[in-house]
Design a protein around this motif. Structure first.
Motif, PDB file in Angstrom:
ATOM      1  N   VAL A   1      49.924  44.496  31.691  1.00 51.44           N
ATOM      2  CA  VAL A   1      50.000  43.343  30.794  1.00 51.44           C
ATOM      3  C   VAL A   1      48.681  42.590  30.801  1.00 51.44           C
ATOM      4  CG1 VAL A   1      52.500  42.904  30.866  1.00 51.44           C
ATOM      5  CG2 VAL A   1      51.031  41.906  32.618  1.00 51.44           C
ATOM      6  N   THR A   2      48.430  41.880  29.699  1.00 52.19           N
ATOM      7  CA  THR A   2      47.269  40.995  29.595  1.00 52.19           C
ATOM      8  C   THR A   2      47.737  39.565  29.810  1.00 52.19           C
ATOM      9  OG1 THR A   2      47.574  40.605  27.229  1.00 52.19           O
ATOM     10  CG2 THR A   2      46.240  42.542  27.868  1.00 52.19           C
ATOM     11  N   PRO A   3      46.814  38.626  30.039  1.00 52.53           N
ATOM     12  CA  PRO A   3      47.223  37.225  30.181  1.00 52.53           C
ATOM     13  C   PRO A   3      48.026  36.712  28.979  1.00 52.53           C
ATOM     14  CG  PRO A   3      44.986  37.491  30.974  1.00 52.53           C
ATOM     15  CD  PRO A   3      45.384  38.799  30.340  1.00 52.53           C
ATOM     16  N   LYS A   4      47.617  37.055  27.764  1.00 54.03           N
ATOM     17  CA  LYS A   4      48.344  36.593  26.572  1.00 54.03           C
ATOM     18  C   LYS A   4      49.746  37.207  26.524  1.00 54.03           C
ATOM     19  CE  LYS A   4      46.513  34.596  23.518  1.00 54.03           C
ATOM     20  NZ  LYS A   4      46.109  33.231  23.461  1.00 54.03           N
ATOM     21  N   GLN A   5      49.859  38.480  26.901  1.00 56.59           N
ATOM     22  CA  GLN A   5      51.179  39.113  26.923  1.00 56.59           C
ATOM     23  C   GLN A   5      52.093  38.453  27.952  1.00 56.59           C
ATOM     24  OE1 GLN A   5      49.983  43.167  27.593  1.00 56.59           O
ATOM     25  NE2 GLN A   5      50.005  43.661  25.418  1.00 56.59           N
ATOM     26  N   VAL A   6      51.533  38.057  29.097  1.00 55.19           N
ATOM     27  CA  VAL A   6      52.333  37.364  30.108  1.00 55.19           C
ATOM     28  C   VAL A   6      52.807  36.022  29.545  1.00 55.19           C
ATOM     29  CG1 VAL A   6      52.319  36.234  32.369  1.00 55.19           C
ATOM     30  CG2 VAL A   6      51.245  38.472  32.086  1.00 55.19           C
ATOM     31  N   ALA A   7      51.928  35.321  28.845  1.00 62.40           N
ATOM     32  CA  ALA A   7      52.320  34.035  28.258  1.00 62.40           C
ATOM     33  C   ALA A   7      53.457  34.240  27.253  1.00 62.40           C
ATOM     34  CB  ALA A   7      51.118  33.372  27.599  1.00 62.40           C
ATOM     35  N   ILE A   8      53.396  35.322  26.488  1.00 64.02           N
ATOM     36  CA  ILE A   8      54.468  35.611  25.537  1.00 64.02           C
ATOM     37  C   ILE A   8      55.765  35.926  26.287  1.00 64.02           C
ATOM     38  CG2 ILE A   8      55.265  37.318  23.833  1.00 64.02           C
ATOM     39  CD1 ILE A   8      52.325  37.328  22.781  1.00 64.02           C
ATOM     40  N   LEU A   9      55.695  36.760  27.311  1.00 69.02           N
ATOM     41  CA  LEU A   9      56.885  37.055  28.121  1.00 69.02           C
ATOM     42  C   LEU A   9      57.483  35.770  28.693  1.00 69.02           C
ATOM     43  CD1 LEU A   9      55.999  40.220  30.271  1.00 69.02           C
ATOM     44  CD2 LEU A   9      57.808  40.006  28.552  1.00 69.02           C
ATOM     45  N   TRP A  10      56.622  34.915  29.178  1.00 67.75           N
ATOM     46  CA  TRP A  10      57.021  33.654  29.804  1.00 67.75           C
ATOM     47  C   TRP A  10      57.805  32.803  28.797  1.00 67.75           C
ATOM     48  CZ3 TRP A  10      53.235  31.981  34.023  1.00 67.75           C
ATOM     49  CH2 TRP A  10      53.713  30.895  34.763  1.00 67.75           C
TER      50      TRP A  10
ATOM     51  N   GLY B   1      33.683  28.185  27.115  1.00 69.87           N
ATOM     52  CA  GLY B   1      33.736  29.627  26.892  1.00 69.87           C
ATOM     53  C   GLY B   1      33.496  30.436  28.148  1.00 69.87           C
ATOM     54  N   THR B   2      32.489  30.069  28.915  1.00 69.15           N
ATOM     55  CA  THR B   2      32.200  30.851  30.124  1.00 69.15           C
ATOM     56  C   THR B   2      33.251  30.608  31.207  1.00 69.15           C
ATOM     57  OG1 THR B   2      30.606  29.186  30.853  1.00 69.15           O
ATOM     58  CG2 THR B   2      29.727  31.115  29.730  1.00 69.15           C
ATOM     59  N   THR B   3      33.811  29.411  31.258  1.00 70.90           N
ATOM     60  CA  THR B   3      34.896  29.146  32.212  1.00 70.90           C
ATOM     61  C   THR B   3      36.132  29.935  31.805  1.00 70.90           C
ATOM     62  OG1 THR B   3      34.020  26.946  32.698  1.00 70.90           O
ATOM     63  CG2 THR B   3      36.317  27.354  33.292  1.00 70.90           C
ATOM     64  N   ASN B   4      36.414  29.974  30.497  1.00 70.27           N
ATOM     65  CA  ASN B   4      37.532  30.775  30.000  1.00 70.27           C
ATOM     66  C   ASN B   4      37.328  32.245  30.361  1.00 70.27           C
ATOM     67  OD1 ASN B   4      39.934  31.307  28.274  1.00 70.27           O
ATOM     68  ND2 ASN B   4      38.414  32.407  27.077  1.00 70.27           N
ATOM     69  N   THR B   5      36.117  32.745  30.167  1.00 72.40           N
ATOM     70  CA  THR B   5      35.817  34.138  30.500  1.00 72.40           C
ATOM     71  C   THR B   5      36.043  34.379  31.989  1.00 72.40           C
ATOM     72  OG1 THR B   5      34.231  34.324  28.697  1.00 72.40           O
ATOM     73  CG2 THR B   5      34.010  35.908  30.497  1.00 72.40           C
ATOM     74  N   LEU B   6      35.613  33.444  32.827  1.00 76.83           N
ATOM     75  CA  LEU B   6      35.820  33.568  34.271  1.00 76.83           C
ATOM     76  C   LEU B   6      37.311  33.668  34.583  1.00 76.83           C
ATOM     77  CD1 LEU B   6      34.836  33.370  37.245  1.00 76.83           C
ATOM     78  CD2 LEU B   6      35.034  30.890  36.998  1.00 76.83           C
ATOM     79  N   PHE B   7      38.104  32.767  34.014  1.00 75.20           N
ATOM     80  CA  PHE B   7      39.545  32.778  34.270  1.00 75.20           C
ATOM     81  C   PHE B   7      40.192  34.041  33.717  1.00 75.20           C
ATOM     82  CE2 PHE B   7      39.178  28.477  35.600  1.00 75.20           C
ATOM     83  CZ  PHE B   7      40.348  28.137  36.251  1.00 75.20           C
TER      84      PHE B   7
ATOM     85  N   GLU C   1      42.676  39.356  33.999  1.00 74.85           N
ATOM     86  CA  GLU C   1      42.955  40.653  33.365  1.00 74.85           C
ATOM     87  C   GLU C   1      42.904  41.777  34.393  1.00 74.85           C
ATOM     88  OE1 GLU C   1      40.006  40.707  30.257  1.00 74.85           O
ATOM     89  OE2 GLU C   1      41.460  40.031  28.755  1.00 74.85           O
ATOM     90  N   ARG C   2      41.894  41.759  35.253  1.00 75.04           N
ATOM     91  CA  ARG C   2      41.771  42.801  36.289  1.00 75.04           C
ATOM     92  C   ARG C   2      42.954  42.740  37.266  1.00 75.04           C
ATOM     93  NH1 ARG C   2      36.409  41.278  35.877  1.00 75.04           N
ATOM     94  NH2 ARG C   2      36.457  40.001  37.746  1.00 75.04           N
ATOM     95  N   GLN C   3      43.383  41.533  37.600  1.00 76.95           N
ATOM     96  CA  GLN C   3      44.482  41.393  38.553  1.00 76.95           C
ATOM     97  C   GLN C   3      45.835  41.779  37.948  1.00 76.95           C
ATOM     98  OE1 GLN C   3      44.141  37.391  40.089  1.00 76.95           O
ATOM     99  NE2 GLN C   3      42.221  37.839  41.130  1.00 76.95           N
ATOM    100  N   LEU C   4      45.969  41.621  36.624  1.00 73.94           N
ATOM    101  CA  LEU C   4      47.225  41.961  35.953  1.00 73.94           C
ATOM    102  C   LEU C   4      47.286  43.431  35.517  1.00 73.94           C
ATOM    103  CD1 LEU C   4      47.731  38.804  33.695  1.00 73.94           C
ATOM    104  CD2 LEU C   4      49.040  39.419  35.756  1.00 73.94           C
ATOM    105  N   GLU C   5      46.149  44.096  35.552  1.00 76.68           N
ATOM    106  CA  GLU C   5      46.065  45.490  35.082  1.00 76.68           C
ATOM    107  C   GLU C   5      47.139  46.406  35.687  1.00 76.68           C
ATOM    108  OE1 GLU C   5      42.505  48.467  35.296  1.00 76.68           O
ATOM    109  OE2 GLU C   5      41.962  46.737  34.046  1.00 76.68           O
ATOM    110  N   PRO C   6      47.411  46.325  36.991  1.00 80.17           N
ATOM    111  CA  PRO C   6      48.448  47.200  37.555  1.00 80.17           C
ATOM    112  C   PRO C   6      49.837  46.957  36.950  1.00 80.17           C
ATOM    113  CG  PRO C   6      47.120  46.235  39.305  1.00 80.17           C
ATOM    114  CD  PRO C   6      46.726  45.551  38.032  1.00 80.17           C
TER     115      PRO C   6
END
Length: 160
Positions: free
Chosen positions: A48-57, A29-35, A40-45
């Protein structure tokens, strides 16, 4: 090569852990939170969220894919997938078009804007994961993937 024992005790030596350090879910859980939090902060600009990117992918790789297939892949309920998809459509990254055979069934396609966002998000993700896994050898990273996939594939589905 000697394998050293790593624990969280070194991070907070003043805390008594009382066996908490042996709870695997805590570490996952804490490793997942770290990742996820950093990503999320890096994708903010890119809006999209990480899950949304996975869906796009996945939609990019499987044009016309149905939301039920995405739900099964992520092992999350269809209404949750629908929320992610609806936001991607609002952002102009996805379109949902009815099937030619069954007007009730729709498939998803990535827009031109979605392709540009996906390409940039992929670059962000690769750099992010390279940074966070720099402490692992190629073999360790491969083993981590193997173990995580084994747990994922053996987990019961949401329906079960």
């Amino acid at each position: 090569m000697a394998s050293e024992v790593l624990t969280r005790q070194s991070v907070t030596p003043e805390l008594v852990l009382d066996g908490l350090d042996s709870v695997l879910g805590l570490h996952i859980g804490t490793t997942n939170t770290l990742f996820v939090s950093r990503l999320e902060r890096q994708l903010e600009p890119l809006s999209v969220t990480p899950k949304q990117v996975a869906i796009l992918w996945l939609v990019n790789a499987n044009p016309g894919v149905k939301q039920t297939d995405l739900s099964r892949f992520f092992k999350i309920e269809r209404p949750t997938v629908h929320q992610f998809v609806r936001q991607l459509m609002r952002n102009g990254y996805l379109v949902n078009e009815p099937s030619k055979l069954d007007r009730r069934a729709g498939g998803l396609w990535v827009t031109e804007s979605g392709l540009i966002t996906l390409a940039e998000a992929r670059r962000v993700i690769v750099a992010h994961e390279d940074e966070l896994t720099a402490c692992l050898t190629v073999r360790e990273r491969s083993e981590l993937f193997r173990i995580l996939m084994k747990v994922y594939l053996s987990a019961p589905s949401k329906e079960g």
